[in-house]
Design an enzyme around this catalytic site. Structure first.
Site, short mmCIF file in Angstrom:
data_model
loop_
_atom_site.label_atom_id
_atom_site.label_comp_id
_atom_site.label_asym_id
_atom_site.label_seq_id
_atom_site.Cartn_x
_atom_site.Cartn_y
_atom_site.Cartn_z
N GLN A 1 -7.47 3.05 11.65
CA GLN A 1 -6.28 3.95 11.49
C GLN A 1 -5.18 3.42 10.81
O GLN A 1 -4.78 2.38 10.95
CB GLN A 1 -6.04 4.70 12.67
CG GLN A 1 -5.39 3.79 13.93
CD GLN A 1 -5.39 4.33 15.20
OE1 GLN A 1 -4.00 4.62 15.42
NE2 GLN A 1 -6.26 4.57 15.92
N GLU B 1 -3.75 8.72 10.99
CA GLU B 1 -3.17 9.38 12.41
C GLU B 1 -1.84 10.01 12.05
O GLU B 1 -0.80 9.18 11.89
CB GLU B 1 -3.35 8.24 13.50
CG GLU B 1 -2.49 8.65 14.71
CD GLU B 1 -2.32 7.71 15.48
OE1 GLU B 1 -1.84 7.99 16.80
OE2 GLU B 1 -2.40 6.42 15.23
N HIS C 1 2.53 2.40 0.77
CA HIS C 1 1.56 3.44 0.45
C HIS C 1 0.41 3.57 1.03
O HIS C 1 -0.11 2.26 1.32
CB HIS C 1 1.52 3.88 -0.99
CG HIS C 1 1.11 2.77 -1.63
ND1 HIS C 1 1.46 1.60 -2.40
CD2 HIS C 1 -0.40 2.58 -2.14
CE1 HIS C 1 0.59 0.74 -3.01
NE2 HIS C 1 -0.58 1.47 -2.70
N GLU D 1 -1.38 6.50 -3.50
CA GLU D 1 -1.88 6.16 -4.53
C GLU D 1 -3.13 6.57 -5.02
O GLU D 1 -3.98 6.89 -4.17
CB GLU D 1 -1.98 4.49 -4.77
CG GLU D 1 -2.62 3.96 -6.14
CD GLU D 1 -2.67 2.46 -6.19
OE1 GLU D 1 -2.88 1.84 -7.42
OE2 GLU D 1 -2.19 2.05 -5.22
#
Length: 201
Positions: free
Chosen positions: A51, A117, A145, A191
């Site tokens: 996550q 999450e 990112h 991205e």
């Protein structure tokens, strides 16, 4: 790669990634770089990158973005009333694979790789004093990112544009063609890339 992005994005520091470099160095198996453990400890063989947590202001807006715009499914929602926050786990999984039993669904969710999450601290969506979260791409810089791989970057971005998604960089902007950066409702950068294109840098 980072230096290229920096030039493309003007004076702002651009996102970086270790996936690609300006001058690509293809390392033969057995080559090493400082700090790299070439053979992971066997006890980590079942570890999963499970996550990435992003705090969000308004879950209705964010869940809509990650499901409708990016095509993820809600894998599991967890509420913590005593601490006044909720978690929304989003990911790319088939609907038929999601268990119907809630306990099993929770167990299954936490075994899925590469989930997002979304963390909502109750009340931020309606608090006029709340100024939003730092996305990591202005001082002091930190987080950069997440990345989404798509079959066709241009087609994906045409759709994003039609849906009113905010762009940081469009595919044909700057010197690095074929990849893009969009922003989610909280300003986090995403991205948009193609594996085939990345292999040519």
């Amino acid at each position: 790669y980072g230096s290229i992005h920096a030039r493309e994005f003007g004076n702002r520091e651009a996102p970086t990634t270790c996936a690609v470099q300006h001058t690509v160095t293809r390392m033969a198996e057995g080559d090493s770089i400082p700090g790299l453990c070439l053979e992971p400890d066997p006890c980590t063989k079942d570890y999963v990158m499970q996550q990435t947590m992003l705090r969000v202001r308004d879950p209705k807006v964010s869940v809509d973005f990650y499901s409708r715009i990016l095509g993820m499914r809600l894998l599991k929602k967890l509420d913590f009333p005593s601490m006044k926050f909720s978690l929304y786990f989003m990911g790319y999984e088939k609907a038929e694979d999601i268990p119907s039993d809630e306990t099993e669904r929770t167990r299954w969710c936490f075994s899925r790789p590469a989930t997002i999450e979304l963390t909502h601290n109750w009340g931020t969506e309606s608090d006029p004093e709340f100024k939003g979260y730092h996305n990591g791409n202005s001082d002091p810089r930190g987080f950069g990112h997440i990345g989404i791989s798509v079959p066709d970057v241009d087609k994906a971005c045409d759709r994003f544009e039609e849906l009113g998604v905010k762009f940081v960089k469009k595919p044909n902007d700057g010197k690095m063609k074929g990849l893009a950066f969009i922003q989610d409702p909280d300003g986090y950068w995403i991205e948009i890339l193609s594996a085939n294109k990345m292999a040519t840098f």
